[in-house]
Scaffold this active site. Structure first.
Site, PDB file in Angstrom:
ATOM      1  CG  ASP A  40      -2.047  -0.985   1.144  1.00  0.00           C
ATOM      2  OD1 ASP A  40      -2.438  -1.360   0.021  1.00  0.00           O
ATOM      3  OD2 ASP A  40      -2.552  -1.389   2.196  1.00  0.00           O
TER       4      ASP A  40
ATOM      5  CG  ASP B 264      -6.542  -1.652  -1.495  1.00  0.00           C
ATOM      6  OD1 ASP B 264      -6.721  -2.867  -1.687  1.00  0.00           O
ATOM      7  OD2 ASP B 264      -5.644  -1.196  -0.766  1.00  0.00           O
TER       8      ASP B 264
END
Length: 171
Positions: free
Chosen positions: A123, A141
């Site tokens: 991330d 995401d």
């Protein structure tokens, strides 16, 4: 049921491929250029910050001991397979739903590759306000969330034409 892939929702599978490659390329760039927790401030409310997510959304089950990696792998494969079957059965003209399914598939497969290769998801998108940070996320995401919103939107509008919806607003 559509007879060929051109007539079915599979015609839109290129969106899943595009999401997958954009996600993987961005993650490879982060891995090649950032140390863990290194951050690059881009805007007063936005950083690129490399973090590892061992769980799911918002680090759900991130400290569960490792079994969650395989659970999320099974979920990603299951949902991607199910949505692909549904794409095959629906018309290519259902733009919103086809786009939604392919966004979810591309995002799920992007995060799946991370889990299988690294044991975690990379991330790096970090929005914040003052000292409050939204949980970091990635392109996969984002695609999953946008796809889920489109699926929910379609569920609320299913069976209604655009005219019915516009007339409902006027009343």
């Amino acid at each position: 049921m559509p007879l060929t892939w051109k007539d079915s929702g599979l015609r839109w599978y290129w969106v899943a491929v595009l999401v997958f490659f954009a996600d993987q390329l961005s993650k490879q760039w982060v891995l090649a250029n950032f140390d863990l927790h290194e951050s690059l401030n881009l805007l007063p409310f936005f950083n690129f910050t490399y973090v590892r997510n061992y769980g799911a959304a918002f680090s759900f089950l991130s400290d569960a001991g490792g079994w969650q990696r395989w659970l999320f792998t099974i979920v990603a494969v299951g949902f991607s397979t199910l949505l692909t079957v549904w794409l095959r059965k629906q018309s290519a003209s259902l733009l919103k739903l086809n786009l939604a399914y392919t966004l979810v598939i591309g995002g799920a497969l992007g995060n799946l590759v991370d889990r299988l290769m690294h044991g975690f998801v990379v991330d790096f998108i970090d929005f914040f306000w003052a000292k409050s940070h939204y949980p970091a996320f990635n392109i996969a995401d984002s695609a999953i969330c946008i796809g889920a919103v489109l699926i929910i939107w379609d569920a609320f509008l299913s069976g209604k034409s655009e005219t019915d919806c516009a007339e409902g607003v006027k009343k």
